[in-house]
Design a protein around this motif. Structure first.
Motif, PDB file in Angstrom:
ATOM      1  N   GLU A  35       0.845  -1.302   0.162  1.00  0.00           N
ATOM      2  CA  GLU A  35       0.145  -0.065   0.008  1.00  0.00           C
ATOM      3  C   GLU A  35       0.747   1.152  -0.179  1.00  0.00           C
ATOM      4  O   GLU A  35       0.342   2.219  -0.201  1.00  0.00           O
ATOM      5  CB  GLU A  35      -0.930   0.159   1.102  1.00  0.00           C
ATOM      6  N   THR A  36       2.226   1.044   0.540  1.00  0.00           N
ATOM      7  CA  THR A  36       2.980   2.426   0.465  1.00  0.00           C
ATOM      8  C   THR A  36       3.910   2.708  -0.871  1.00  0.00           C
ATOM      9  O   THR A  36       3.376   3.523  -1.517  1.00  0.00           O
ATOM     10  CB  THR A  36       4.124   2.155   1.619  1.00  0.00           C
ATOM     11  N   MET A  89       0.044  -2.943  17.052  1.00  0.00           N
ATOM     12  CA  MET A  89      -0.165  -3.748  16.001  1.00  0.00           C
ATOM     13  C   MET A  89      -1.660  -4.064  15.966  1.00  0.00           C
ATOM     14  O   MET A  89      -2.121  -4.134  14.604  1.00  0.00           O
ATOM     15  CB  MET A  89       0.759  -5.249  16.230  1.00  0.00           C
ATOM     16  N   GLN A  90      -2.181  -4.491  17.091  1.00  0.00           N
ATOM     17  CA  GLN A  90      -3.688  -4.540  17.099  1.00  0.00           C
ATOM     18  C   GLN A  90      -4.603  -3.509  16.462  1.00  0.00           C
ATOM     19  O   GLN A  90      -5.408  -3.797  15.496  1.00  0.00           O
ATOM     20  CB  GLN A  90      -4.411  -4.979  18.335  1.00  0.00           C
ATOM     21  N   HIS A  91      -4.034  -2.288  16.850  1.00  0.00           N
ATOM     22  CA  HIS A  91      -4.693  -1.213  16.207  1.00  0.00           C
ATOM     23  C   HIS A  91      -4.465  -0.801  14.659  1.00  0.00           C
ATOM     24  O   HIS A  91      -5.237  -0.366  13.926  1.00  0.00           O
ATOM     25  CB  HIS A  91      -4.618   0.136  16.970  1.00  0.00           C
ATOM     26  N   PHE A  92      -3.195  -0.738  14.355  1.00  0.00           N
ATOM     27  CA  PHE A  92      -2.688  -0.479  12.836  1.00  0.00           C
ATOM     28  C   PHE A  92      -2.374  -1.265  12.018  1.00  0.00           C
ATOM     29  O   PHE A  92      -2.100  -0.894  10.534  1.00  0.00           O
ATOM     30  CB  PHE A  92      -1.504   0.505  13.035  1.00  0.00           C
ATOM     31  N   TRP A  93      -2.293  -2.589  12.410  1.00  0.00           N
ATOM     32  CA  TRP A  93      -2.218  -3.730  11.298  1.00  0.00           C
ATOM     33  C   TRP A  93      -3.308  -4.529  10.789  1.00  0.00           C
ATOM     34  O   TRP A  93      -4.230  -4.601  11.596  1.00  0.00           O
ATOM     35  CB  TRP A  93      -1.364  -4.860  11.912  1.00  0.00           C
ATOM     36  N   PRO A  94      -3.468  -4.793   9.545  1.00  0.00           N
ATOM     37  CA  PRO A  94      -2.258  -4.301   8.403  1.00  0.00           C
ATOM     38  C   PRO A  94      -2.306  -2.883   8.165  1.00  0.00           C
ATOM     39  O   PRO A  94      -3.428  -2.330   8.032  1.00  0.00           O
ATOM     40  CB  PRO A  94      -2.984  -5.420   7.389  1.00  0.00           C
ATOM     41  N   GLY A  95      -1.317  -2.420   8.088  1.00  0.00           N
ATOM     42  CA  GLY A  95      -1.051  -1.168   7.604  1.00  0.00           C
ATOM     43  C   GLY A  95       0.357  -0.376   7.606  1.00  0.00           C
ATOM     44  O   GLY A  95       1.331  -1.300   7.966  1.00  0.00           O
ATOM     45  N   PRO A  96       0.449   0.578   7.188  1.00  0.00           N
ATOM     46  CA  PRO A  96       1.611   1.267   6.967  1.00  0.00           C
ATOM     47  C   PRO A  96       2.464   1.572   8.404  1.00  0.00           C
ATOM     48  O   PRO A  96       3.235   2.726   8.627  1.00  0.00           O
ATOM     49  CB  PRO A  96       1.682   2.404   6.179  1.00  0.00           C
ATOM     50  N   VAL A 130       0.100  -8.614  -1.651  1.00  0.00           N
ATOM     51  CA  VAL A 130       1.392  -8.963  -0.991  1.00  0.00           C
ATOM     52  C   VAL A 130       0.869  -9.969   0.250  1.00  0.00           C
ATOM     53  O   VAL A 130       1.652 -10.888   0.829  1.00  0.00           O
ATOM     54  CB  VAL A 130       2.275  -7.892  -0.654  1.00  0.00           C
ATOM     55  N   ARG A 131      -0.291  -9.593   0.814  1.00  0.00           N
ATOM     56  CA  ARG A 131      -0.468 -10.588   2.099  1.00  0.00           C
ATOM     57  C   ARG A 131      -0.984 -12.040   1.544  1.00  0.00           C
ATOM     58  O   ARG A 131      -0.445 -12.912   2.337  1.00  0.00           O
ATOM     59  CB  ARG A 131      -1.668  -9.806   2.749  1.00  0.00           C
ATOM     60  N   ALA A 132      -1.541 -11.968   0.579  1.00  0.00           N
ATOM     61  CA  ALA A 132      -1.913 -13.452   0.138  1.00  0.00           C
ATOM     62  C   ALA A 132      -0.576 -14.109  -0.216  1.00  0.00           C
ATOM     63  O   ALA A 132      -0.303 -15.094   0.033  1.00  0.00           O
ATOM     64  CB  ALA A 132      -2.890 -13.543  -1.342  1.00  0.00           C
ATOM     65  N   THR A 177       0.376   2.568  -6.089  1.00  0.00           N
ATOM     66  CA  THR A 177      -0.054   2.474  -4.589  1.00  0.00           C
ATOM     67  C   THR A 177      -0.641   3.402  -4.189  1.00  0.00           C
ATOM     68  O   THR A 177      -0.847   4.453  -4.659  1.00  0.00           O
ATOM     69  CB  THR A 177       1.382   2.483  -4.015  1.00  0.00           C
ATOM     70  N   ASN A 178      -1.520   3.244  -3.061  1.00  0.00           N
ATOM     71  CA  ASN A 178      -2.404   4.234  -2.638  1.00  0.00           C
ATOM     72  C   ASN A 178      -2.094   5.152  -1.484  1.00  0.00           C
ATOM     73  O   ASN A 178      -2.333   6.267  -1.527  1.00  0.00           O
ATOM     74  CB  ASN A 178      -3.818   3.694  -2.552  1.00  0.00           C
ATOM     75  N   VAL A 179      -1.007   4.698  -0.593  1.00  0.00           N
ATOM     76  CA  VAL A 179      -0.427   5.523   0.348  1.00  0.00           C
ATOM     77  C   VAL A 179       0.893   6.306  -0.402  1.00  0.00           C
ATOM     78  O   VAL A 179       0.543   7.954  -0.077  1.00  0.00           O
ATOM     79  CB  VAL A 179       0.044   4.865   1.613  1.00  0.00           C
ATOM     80  N   GLY A 180       1.525   5.890  -1.087  1.00  0.00           N
ATOM     81  CA  GLY A 180       2.606   6.710  -2.062  1.00  0.00           C
ATOM     82  C   GLY A 180       3.827   6.736  -1.232  1.00  0.00           C
ATOM     83  O   GLY A 180       4.935   7.096  -1.798  1.00  0.00           O
ATOM     84  N   ILE A 181       4.021   7.064   0.172  1.00  0.00           N
ATOM     85  CA  ILE A 181       5.316   7.086   0.759  1.00  0.00           C
ATOM     86  C   ILE A 181       5.539   5.981   1.691  1.00  0.00           C
ATOM     87  O   ILE A 181       4.541   5.177   2.292  1.00  0.00           O
ATOM     88  CB  ILE A 181       5.436   8.584   1.482  1.00  0.00           C
ATOM     89  N   GLU A 182       6.644   5.660   2.137  1.00  0.00           N
ATOM     90  CA  GLU A 182       7.171   4.446   2.964  1.00  0.00           C
ATOM     91  C   GLU A 182       6.353   4.434   4.389  1.00  0.00           C
ATOM     92  O   GLU A 182       6.192   5.702   4.944  1.00  0.00           O
ATOM     93  CB  GLU A 182       8.414   4.411   3.120  1.00  0.00           C
ATOM     94  N   SER A 183       6.273   3.317   4.947  1.00  0.00           N
ATOM     95  CA  SER A 183       5.781   3.315   6.466  1.00  0.00           C
ATOM     96  C   SER A 183       6.400   3.990   7.186  1.00  0.00           C
ATOM     97  O   SER A 183       7.445   4.694   7.226  1.00  0.00           O
ATOM     98  CB  SER A 183       5.731   1.689   6.487  1.00  0.00           C
TER      99      SER A 183
END
Ligand code: TXA
Ligand code: MG
Length: 318
Positions: A35-36, A89-96, A130-132, A177-183
């Protein structure tokens, strides 16, 4: 380095993910969408494949890689997940959001991945492709951004091909990619959180979620060797905080500052992050003497955008 034929296939194509997994098992490198930005993936447990990443990118061996996992359970196999890290992790994953945590010595991640450090960076990306892929592989992939070291990060399959074609086995095309910058990267030591790289998940959001202060990185002791001053560099020099172009410059606007391009005509920082690298590439392609960029407010996601812009504008060491 021997030339390889680089295949580009759509991630939606039947069997695309299986093919990528087979190549990874065979020790090959595959560029994958996240996504990043696009990542250059290798089986994180295969030392030869991991070393190949450093070679292909021209990346200094002292710059550690992020291990991408498909869930918290997989992360726990390789790092000690502290209580605070678990909450986040519980709050922000999956995510950047990437966590730098104590590495479990017995877990078998080659030292090359973490550049010999006692810590390991882990992240669970939100992109479905990428998760799959990680789930099917059933082990983490080590993946830096899929660009030659020091250059602009890739936000499309075409960007990856431009920098790495002929050097890697496959590019899985998952669109822009929809976020566009790195995590965002944080170091978590027991109850102390340090911001190692700003991203679209801000220090304030992290603080709010876990109730702890997020400290800035102490620049004197670079714990993320990748955070070199000059990075994300287009070919042309970059001038910041510009409201109009000087001479031959091409101006990238934002909000009310209009230019040949705009990161976001409405002044939306999320949009500016998403379009940042593609716009820098497009401006660079005009072949002007330099690139000028409009001021970006230094709050919220603007902090991460200014971080990337400052590095793009830093004096080059190469
Ligand atoms: O969004 C992202 O994070 C993308 C996508 C592909 O997931 N990846 C990415 O990787 O940006 P890369 O290699 O371009 O940047 C990783 C950063 C580097 O600055 C590196 O120094 C830092 O993470 N890093 C990795 N492991 C670390 C560790 N153990 N301690 C401190 N910094 C670490
Ligand atoms: Mg990078």
């Amino acid at each position: 380095m021997a030339l390889t034929e680089t295949q580009v296939i759509s991630a939606q194509e039947d069997g695309a993910i299986d093919q990528a997994v087979e190549l990874l098992i065979a020790g090959k490198l595959v560029a994958v969408p996240t996504e990043t930005v696009y990542g250059l993936a290798a089986d994180a447990l295969n030392i030869v494949a991991v070393q190949h990443i450093f070679e292909v990118k021209g990346r200094p061996a002292n710059n550690p890689l992020i291990c991408h996992v498909c869930d918290v359970g997989m992360a726990k196999r390789y790092v000690d997940v502290t209580e605070t890290a678990h909450t986040l992790m519980q709050h922000f994953w999956p995510g950047p959001l990437t966590f730098v945590l104590p590495k479990r010595a017995e877990a078998g991640i080659p030292d090359a991945v973490s550049a010999g450090l006692g810590t390991l960076a882990v992240r669970c990306p939100a992109n479905k492709v990428v998760r799959a892929l990680i789930k099917k592989l059933d082990r983490p992939i080590a993946a830096p951004s899929a660009n030659p070291s020091g250059k602009l990060s890739p936000t499309s399959a075409g960007d990856v091909a431009e920098g790495l074609s002929g050097k890697i086995a496959l590019i899985l095309d998952g669109g822009a990619t929809n976020v566009g910058i790195e995590s965002t990267i944080i170091g978590v030591q027991k109850d102390k959180i340090t911001l190692l790289r700003p991203g679209t998940i801000t220090a304030d959001e992290i603080s709010e979620c876990c109730g702890l202060e997020v400290f800035d990185r102490d620049d004197e002791t670079i714990t993320a060797p990748g955070q070199l001053k000059s990075h994300y560099a287009p070919n042309a020099p970059v001038r910041l905080n510009a409201t109009e172009p000087h001479g031959d410059e091409v101006l990238i606007g934002f909000g009310r500052v209009k230019g040949a391009f705009s990161l976001s005509p409405t002044g939306d920082l999320e949009e500016a992050a998403r379009t940042l690298f593609a716009t820098l590439r497009a401006a660079d392609e005009m072949g002007r003497k330099s690139i000028a960029v409009a001021p970006i407010p230094s709050s919220g996601i603007g902090i991460a955008i200014n971080d990337r812009l400052t590095r793009a504008a830093a004096p080059r060491s190469h």
